[in-house]
Structure formats: structure tokens, C-alpha cells
Design a protein around this motif. Structure first.
Motif, PDB file in Angstrom:
ATOM      1  N   GLN A 285       6.068   3.728 -17.408  1.00 10.13           N
ATOM      2  CA  GLN A 285       6.928   4.267 -16.375  1.00 10.13           C
ATOM      3  C   GLN A 285       7.097   3.248 -15.267  1.00 10.13           C
ATOM      4  OE1 GLN A 285       5.356   7.989 -15.107  1.00 10.13           O
ATOM      5  NE2 GLN A 285       6.309   9.077 -16.807  1.00 10.13           N
ATOM      6  N   PRO A 286       8.255   3.271 -14.617  1.00  9.37           N
ATOM      7  CA  PRO A 286       8.417   2.353 -13.494  1.00  9.37           C
ATOM      8  C   PRO A 286       7.530   2.750 -12.322  1.00  9.37           C
ATOM      9  CG  PRO A 286      10.372   3.729 -13.774  1.00  9.37           C
ATOM     10  CD  PRO A 286       9.453   4.061 -14.889  1.00  9.37           C
ATOM     11  N   LEU A 287       7.184   1.777 -11.547  1.00 11.57           N
ATOM     12  CA  LEU A 287       6.347   1.999 -10.377  1.00 11.57           C
ATOM     13  C   LEU A 287       7.119   2.780  -9.324  1.00 11.57           C
ATOM     14  CD1 LEU A 287       3.761   1.318  -8.743  1.00 11.57           C
ATOM     15  CD2 LEU A 287       4.905  -0.794  -8.041  1.00 11.57           C
ATOM     16  N   GLN A 288       6.497   3.820  -8.809  1.00  6.53           N
ATOM     17  CA  GLN A 288       7.095   4.563  -7.706  1.00  6.53           C
ATOM     18  C   GLN A 288       6.090   4.650  -6.588  1.00  6.53           C
ATOM     19  OE1 GLN A 288       8.698   8.018  -9.990  1.00  6.53           O
ATOM     20  NE2 GLN A 288      10.174   8.015  -8.326  1.00  6.53           N
ATOM     21  N   LEU A 289       6.503   4.205  -5.423  1.00  8.38           N
ATOM     22  CA  LEU A 289       5.599   4.224  -4.286  1.00  8.38           C
ATOM     23  C   LEU A 289       6.307   4.872  -3.122  1.00  8.38           C
ATOM     24  CD1 LEU A 289       4.410   0.518  -4.393  1.00  8.38           C
ATOM     25  CD2 LEU A 289       2.987   2.505  -4.911  1.00  8.38           C
ATOM     26  N   ASP A 290       5.566   5.584  -2.338  1.00  3.66           N
ATOM     27  CA  ASP A 290       6.143   6.213  -1.168  1.00  3.66           C
ATOM     28  C   ASP A 290       5.167   5.999  -0.018  1.00  3.66           C
ATOM     29  OD1 ASP A 290       7.629   7.692   0.546  1.00  3.66           O
ATOM     30  OD2 ASP A 290       6.911   9.619  -0.211  1.00  3.66           O
ATOM     31  N   CYS A 291       5.415   4.980   0.757  1.00  5.57           N
ATOM     32  CA  CYS A 291       4.463   4.615   1.813  1.00  5.57           C
ATOM     33  C   CYS A 291       5.110   4.796   3.173  1.00  5.57           C
ATOM     34  CB  CYS A 291       4.065   3.155   1.669  1.00  5.57           C
ATOM     35  SG  CYS A 291       3.129   2.806   0.183  1.00  5.57           S
ATOM     36  N   ASN A 292       4.299   5.144   4.127  1.00  6.74           N
ATOM     37  CA  ASN A 292       4.783   5.236   5.493  1.00  6.74           C
ATOM     38  C   ASN A 292       4.492   3.924   6.221  1.00  6.74           C
ATOM     39  OD1 ASN A 292       5.635   6.104   7.962  1.00  6.74           O
ATOM     40  ND2 ASN A 292       3.929   7.505   8.300  1.00  6.74           N
ATOM     41  N   ARG A 293       3.312   3.824   6.807  1.00  8.26           N
ATOM     42  CA  ARG A 293       2.947   2.598   7.515  1.00  8.26           C
ATOM     43  C   ARG A 293       2.107   1.725   6.597  1.00  8.26           C
ATOM     44  NH1 ARG A 293      -0.649   3.122  10.867  1.00  8.26           N
ATOM     45  NH2 ARG A 293      -1.267   5.169  10.083  1.00  8.26           N
TER      46      ARG A 293
END
Ligand SMILES: *[C@@H]1O[C@H](CO)[C@@H](O)[C@H](O)[C@H]1NC(C)=O
Ligand SMILES: *[C@@H]1O[C@H](CO)[C@@H](O)[C@H](O)[C@H]1NC(C)=O
Ligand SMILES: *[C@@H]1O[C@H](CO)[C@@H](O)[C@H](O)[C@H]1NC(C)=O
Length: 250
Positions: free
Chosen positions: A16-24
Motif C-alpha cells: 500500500q502507498p504510504l499515508q501520513l497525516d502529521c500536524n507539527r
């Protein structure tokens, strides 16, 4: 929610492709500038902490922090991780590894020497979260270099740095980025600059000597100084700050 383009790194085990959800985000440089900075606690409070290659935290927590969410690793540094696989792929099993490398080393047909090493690693450590860059991703990153510098990466005889791949990924994934310990493009020409080793975790060549060697190498160097100029440009458009040492980007 961050959804990467088709060029994003793909997982070795779940395809699967990399999925990232970052704030700071915090990007922690491997530079000797990190020695004595005592920003470990501050770094650990970031929502996503990015490190590069085999930079250790153990024994350096006070200066660099103890957590690692994403580790971007060059194909040439994979053997360094494999010297201590229990640490990197078992103990640090919450870390996501993104490995970049040229197609010849990353090809999946049995002839990619680094890909093969990683495949074996996933067999031994099935919970390891290892992603590899695709050929498309590599040419995308070359394209960004050409667009920003006007120079063809291959014709100029240089290699992109792990910092370059890290920046491109982090700009997609993070709302804001705090970069620790990275010097700017004029640092090494600044009167009375602080001389430090190239890496915080090993003795070795002086950081600026290493930068100059690479910048002027006719073949096979990283254009660290050129890349820093581009990072400064990006910092004007994105929420990116650089400290230890501080950059003034406005
Ligand atoms: C993940 O790491 C922790 C310690 O850091 C360990 O207790 C746990 O067994 C590991 N999990 C796997 C699936 O390896
Ligand atoms: C560097 O920047 C930080 C954060 O913006 C600030 O708190 C600090 O005073 C600055 N240090 C120097 C030496 O200018
Ligand atoms: C680059 O770093 C030097 C040395 O720390 C500093 O004097 C200079 O202001 C910095 N330039 C920018 C544009 O941040």
C-alpha cells in the motif's frame, strides 16, 4: 487528510502507498550541531518526528529526543540498520522506514541488492513497517531538483541527499515543520561559525569541510549547499522554521 500521489513510497509487506497525516513535524538533522542543544524534550512533543539514516537516539536523548515516527534511509545506509536489526525493526517497531535508492538497487526482480535485503528483513520481522521509493518517485524528486536549480541532477554528476527526500515527503505530510540542527547555505562562509563533526554520533570530518568537498565534487557528490538554498526558498511558502542554528527566512 494527506493522500499521496501515485509516486509515493510503497510498503514492502502490505503493498500500500504510504499515508501520513502529521500536524507539527520535527525533522532532526544528523549534524554535530545537535550536540549539547538539549532540545530532546521539545522534539518529543512534536506530532511526527522524522530522522534520517541510522542516526541513533539511545545515549543522545537529551539533545535529540527519544521518539522516531519516520526514518528516511538511503540505500547505502540500509546495511548500517542491518547491523542492529533487533533494535531498528523489533524494538523500534512503531517507526515507519522509507528507503530511497536508485532503480538498480531497488528493483524487485531479484537483482535489486538493497530490495532483496529489505525483503529478507520483512520475512524475519513481519511487523516492520518498511516502504520503498518507486522509480517514479525517484524521477519525481530529480524533477523537483531540476525545477528548483535549473540543473539536471544526472548531468551535474551529483546525488540527492536523504535530506532532500525527507523534505519533499514532509512538506506533503506536515502542517508545519520545525527543522533542528541544519545549517543554512551561507553558514560555512560565516565569520566564526561553530566547527562541529558532520554527524552528532560519530567523530569524523568537520561538517563544513564535508559540505565543500561534496559541493565541488565533479562526480558522486551531494549538493548540500545548493539544497539548503532551495530549502530556504520552500520555507517562504510553507510553514517551516529552522533552529539550532537559526535561519532567518522571510
Ligand atoms: C514492539 O516493540 C515492543 C518494545 O519496544 C515489544 O514489546 C513488542 O513485542 C514489539 N512488537 C512486535 C510485534 O515485535
Ligand atoms: C532562535 O530561534 C528560537 C525560536 O524561534 C528563539 O527562541 C531563539 O531565541 C533564537 N536564538 C537565537 C540565538 O537567535
Ligand atoms: C545563515 O547562518 C548564518 C550563521 O548562523 C547566519 O548568520 C545567517 O543569518 C543565516 N542566514 C539566513 C538567511 O538564515
Amino acid at each position: 487528510f494527506t493522500h499521496f500521489s501515485p509516486t509515493c513510497p510503497v510498503s514492502l509487506s502490505v503493498f500500500q502507498p504510504l499515508q501520513l497525516d502529521c500536524n507539527r513535524c520535527a525533522i532532526v538533522s544528523n549534524s554535530g550541531q545537535m550536540v549539547g542543544q538539549k532540545v530532546g524534550n521539545e522534539i518529543d512533543q512534536s506530532s511526527c518526528i522524522w530522522r534520517m539514516n541510522n542516526a541513533p537516539t539511545k545515549g543522545y536523548e537529551e539533545d535529540v529526543g527519544r521518539m522516531t515516527m519516520i526514518r528516511v534511509v538511503s540505500h547505502t545506509s540500509v546495511p548500517l540498520l542491518l547491523k542492529n536489526p533487533d533494535y531498528f525493526f523489533k524494538e523500534a517497531n512503531t517507526t515507519i522506514y522509507v528507503i530511497w535508492g536508485p532503480f538498480r538497487n531497488m528493483r524487485k526482480d531479484g537483482n535489486g541488492i538493497v530490495y532483496n535485503m529489505l525483503k529478507k528483513t520483512v520475512d524475519i520481522y513481519p511487523n516492520a513497517q518498511i516502504y520503498v521509493t518507486t522509480e517514479k518517485r525517484m524521477s519525481y524528486c530529480d524533477g523537483v531538483f531540476k525545477k528548483e536549480t535549473g540543473k539536471d541532477r544526472v548531468q551535474s554528476g551529483s546525488y540527492l541527499s536523504t535530506g532532500w527526500f525527507t523534505f519533499i515527503l514532509a512538506m506533503d505530510a506536515c502542517y508545519g515543520i520545525h527543522v533542528y540542527g541544519m545549517i543554512n547555505d551561507t553558514y560555512c562562509k560565516t565569520e566564526g561559525y561553530r566547527k562541529v563533526p558532520y554527524h552528532y554520533y560519530e567523530q569524523g570530518r568537520d561538517e563544513c569541510d564535508e559540505y565543500f568537498l561534496h559541493e565541488h565534487a565533479p562526480y558522486g557528490g551531494h549538493r548540500f549547499i545548493t539544497e539548503k538554498k532551495v530549502f530556504a526558498k520552500w520555507a517562504k511558502k510553507h510553514r517551516i522554521i529552522f533552529t539550532h542554528p537559526n535561519w532567518t527566512v522571510s
